[in-house]
Motif scaffolding. Structure first.
Motif, short mmCIF file in Angstrom:
data_model
loop_
_atom_site.label_atom_id
_atom_site.label_comp_id
_atom_site.label_asym_id
_atom_site.label_seq_id
_atom_site.Cartn_x
_atom_site.Cartn_y
_atom_site.Cartn_z
N ASN A 554 0.84 -1.20 0.00
CA ASN A 554 0.00 0.00 0.00
C ASN A 554 0.87 1.25 0.00
OD1 ASN A 554 -2.32 1.58 0.08
ND2 ASN A 554 -2.53 1.45 2.31
N CYS A 555 1.90 1.25 -0.83
CA CYS A 555 2.79 2.41 -0.88
C CYS A 555 2.08 3.67 -1.35
CB CYS A 555 3.99 2.12 -1.79
SG CYS A 555 5.52 1.76 -0.88
N CYS A 556 1.03 3.50 -2.19
CA CYS A 556 0.30 4.68 -2.62
C CYS A 556 -0.39 5.35 -1.43
CB CYS A 556 -0.70 4.33 -3.70
SG CYS A 556 -1.77 2.94 -3.28
N GLY A 557 -0.97 4.54 -0.54
CA GLY A 557 -1.57 5.10 0.67
C GLY A 557 -0.52 5.69 1.59
N LEU A 558 0.64 5.03 1.68
CA LEU A 558 1.74 5.56 2.50
C LEU A 558 2.23 6.88 1.93
CD1 LEU A 558 3.68 4.98 4.87
CD2 LEU A 558 5.17 3.78 3.26
N TYR A 559 2.33 6.96 0.62
CA TYR A 559 2.78 8.20 -0.03
C TYR A 559 1.80 9.33 0.25
CZ TYR A 559 4.42 11.36 -3.71
OH TYR A 559 4.91 12.45 -4.40
N MET A 560 0.52 9.07 0.05
CA MET A 560 -0.49 10.13 0.25
C MET A 560 -0.57 10.55 1.72
SD MET A 560 -3.57 9.10 -2.40
CE MET A 560 -3.72 7.41 -1.87
N HIS A 561 -0.42 9.59 2.64
CA HIS A 561 -0.45 9.96 4.06
C HIS A 561 0.75 10.83 4.41
CE1 HIS A 561 -0.71 9.76 8.40
NE2 HIS A 561 0.52 9.27 8.43
N SER A 562 1.93 10.45 3.92
CA SER A 562 3.12 11.25 4.21
C SER A 562 2.97 12.66 3.64
CB SER A 562 4.35 10.56 3.61
OG SER A 562 5.50 11.35 3.77
#
Length: 676
Positions: A554-562
């Motif tokens: 879920n790197c896309c979710g991690l990217y958007m959260h960061s």
């Protein structure tokens, strides 16, 4: 008869024997070798029979009459000949006979002490001969305090046998010395050097070679402690199929566990150069708990010993064209993934307190919740012998839970996720199934059951399926079961209850593409992007250690959260999604998925032959191995759970590193400041 383990020429042996007139005529070659073995086995007893000022490096010219008679009886010679052999061979025995164990000369079971009450062939002595307590005023030769104790010794190559254990005493400071530790004022201090034999119970001793054998069985074939004990009794003990085997010669599960823990702690103390000290009072099951907690805290802060590992499989050096000409670049990667390896924990979500017992539903801080109704949101007290209050609907929910199998649904789901399940006891494999954590009743009267607080999309309460109680599982239940159908259009559930124990959500692993596991973290209530981001920040606190790329499902979710939270992690490292997941499970309609987390965006991840340089699927491969321990760890306490998993990962890394060396991948460690 086995030869003594030292290099001795026939000329030297006969030269010593011919110095004693008549000895060469009366004593055979076999008897001379047997004497060397038997006398070497008594070396410690001979030393501690000398005056306190005796120097152990000097061979005594004569022995006591008791020793001569003991040796004569074992070799069927006279005491006079025993004295002559000692005079002729004593220098050879003293210099070369260290560690000789004459198995052939002494009975395996029921060996008796000599008439003095202190001599036997199979004897375990402490490795220390003088007191080493810094607080001792006079470090003299240790003395016998009591007669030897008959104990059972479990070995790898010679089976189980009766031996006599001798503990020694310092008359000046009162320190007691045993085969693997000393005891002083209620504190047990283990020796710095790894012992050949360890004490796992009052009358039970095990070779470390045997413990290492059990460790490899668990590492390579997921063998539980119970099955390791079964394997030993049936194939290594040397007892055969005798059903009347003495109970003291049977290795028990708790012995294997205590040996595993002690061996791991001793190796950790050796590697990190500290002294292992534990209480010498209390019960054996609690003796190592504080030491295990300390090791667990160290692993949580510092990660595995291979944390700073790099090799050609997980780090890439390449040249890049710049305005100033070719420039050397370096990229490395870490792969994050979670695996469901739940252990019992407190029923309050995200509570990390330990349970007093693994059977408890709540920790000590939240113990009062045991008395409340199990229906979520109900604050009424539960009635006696029930887990719900007097509300008829609440009681009906509990009755449904009691009726419908108590755990078949949860057991099926855990088998499906783990993909593999190894019984902890292959002889009596009927391990108890886990309880159904939550049940619910819909408005139309149908029921649903699902595991508590599992936030993966297919297992959230909103997507839980209408549940019909299954038939009992057959003995050949497949490890992969079909998914449940979609949610019916009858509406949401009317109530929700938690009857059983909550389990931790998952273990989050940080694995290098080469297979080295750098760290492990337990997630309690869920696996969310804020938790993953916090985990990365917590593990990579030393400047220069943050990997250039992090693969995560879920790197896309991690990217958007960061990005949304004001963090800078998305600017400090690339966040590509694993190629398989990116192609099959991610939308391409937003920038995070289609651009920032697209693995094709990063040319440095593509090798010269147009293949992917890093194995971003290593996490799934690692999960297959780690998932094999599911049946072993599911009822462990928090301390043992963390200790066991960290130790197995540590040993797995050893094997992986050996494989990388053999494949010329040049594994090394980054020369970085030492972590805490």
């Amino acid at each position: 008869m086995a030869m003594p383990p030292f290099d001795l020429s026939l000329q030297e042996l006969y030269g010593c024997i011919f110095e004693c007139p008549g000895l060469a005529r009366d004593v055979s070659f076999k008897t001379a070798l047997g004497f060397i073995q038997a006398a070497s086995a008594l070396k410690d007893a001979i030393i501690h029979d000398q005056p306190p000022s005796f120097d152990p490096a000097v061979c005594p010219p004569v022995l006591s009459q008791d020793v001569y008679e003991f040796l004569a009886g074992r070799l069927d010679i006279s005491a006079v000949h025993a004295g002559g052999l000692w005079s002729a061979l004593r220098e050879i025995i003293w210099e070369h006979g260290e560690g000789v164990f004459a198995h052939e000369l002494f009975p395996q079971f029921d060996e008796v002490l000599d008439k003095s009450g202190r001599l036997a062939g199979r004897t375990i002595y402490p490795p220390k001969r003088t007191c080493e307590n810094p607080q001792c005023s006079r470090q003299r030769l240790l003395r016998h305090k009591a007669k030897p104790t008959r104990v059972s010794l479990f070995t790898l190559r010679n089976g189980v046998s009766d031996v006599w254990h001798v503990h020694l005493h310092c008359n000046d400071c009162g320190t007691e010395y045993y085969c693997d530790h000393s005891s002083y004022k209620g504190v047990r201090t283990y020796y710095a050097d790894l012992p050949a034999i360890v004490q796992v119970a009052t009358h039970t001793f095990m070779e470390r070679d045997l413990l290492e054998h059990f460790l490899k069985l668990s590492l390579l074939s997921w063998t539980s402690a119970t099955n390791a004990a079964h394997i030993y009794h049936n194939s290594l003990s040397g007892l055969g199929d005798n059903p009347e085997t003495d109970a003291r010669h049977r290795l028990r599960t708790e012995h294997v566990w205590d040996g595993f823990i002690l061996n791991a702690l001793l190796k950790d103390a050796k590697e990190r150069a500290y002294v292992l000290r534990v209480p010498d009072t209390g019960e054996q099951k609690d003796r190592f708990t504080d030491a295990m907690r300390a090791r667990n805290r160290h692993m949580q802060r510092a990660g595995q010993p291979e944390f700073n590992h790099y090799c050609t499989r997980c780090t890439r050096l390449y040249e890049e064209e710049t305005d100033a000409g070719p420039a050397r670049r370096m990229v490395d990667a870490i792969v994050l993934d979670g695996i469901d390896m739940g252990r019992p924990c407190c029923g309050v979500r995200h509570c990390t307190n330990e349970l007093l017992r693994t059977q408890d539903r709540y920790c000590a801080q939240h113990w009062q919740l045991n008395h409340l109704c199990a229906i979520t949101g109900c604050t009424q007290r539960a009635e006696k012998d029930f887990r719900t209050c007097s509300n008829p609907q609440h009681r009906a929910t509990e009755e449904w839970w009691r009726l419908h199998g108590k755990g078949m649904f949860t057991l099926r789901k855990r088998l499906q996720r783990a993909q593999v399940s190894h019984p902890t006891d292959a002889v009596e494999p009927n391990a108890p199934a886990d309880e159904v954590i939550e049940v619910a009743l819909r408005e139309d009267g149908t029921s649903e059951a699902f595991e508590a607080f599992d936030n993966t999309p297919e297992n959230t309460p909103e997507n839980a399926a209408t549940y019909a109680p299954p038939d009992p599982l057959p003995s050949t239940t497949p490890s992969v079961l079909p998914d449940c159908p979609d949610k019916p259009p009858t509406g949401n559930r009317s109530m929700r209850a938690t009857f059983g124990r909550r389990r931790t959500h998952n273990e989050e692993l940080g694995t290098r593409p080469c297979g080295i596991i750098c760290f492990r973290e337990t997630f309690y209530g869920s696996e969310t992007t804020p938790q993953v981001l916090d985990l990365i920040r917590k593990k990579y606190t030393v400047p220069g250690t943050l990997p250039r790329f992090c693969f995560y499902d879920n790197c896309c979710g991690l990217y958007m959260h960061s990005q949304a939270s004001g963090e800078t992690l998305h600017l400090e490292m690339g966040m590509p999604v694993d190629v398989f997941h990116w192609k099959t499970k991610h939308k391409k309609s937003n920038d995070a998925c289609s651009i920032h987390c697209n693995p094709y965006t990063y040319p440095e991840l593509i090798a010269s032959d147009n293949s992917w340089y890093f194995n971003s699927s290593i996490a799934e491969q690692t999960n297959v191995w780690l998932g094999g321990y599911h049946a072993i760890i599911r009822e462990m306490s928090a301390v043992l759970y963390d200790f066991f998993l960290d130790e197995m990962i540590k040993e797995k890394n050893r094997l992986t590193r050996q494989k990388l060396v053999a494949q010329n991948c040049r594994p090394r460690y980054r020369p970085l400041p030492e972590r805490m």
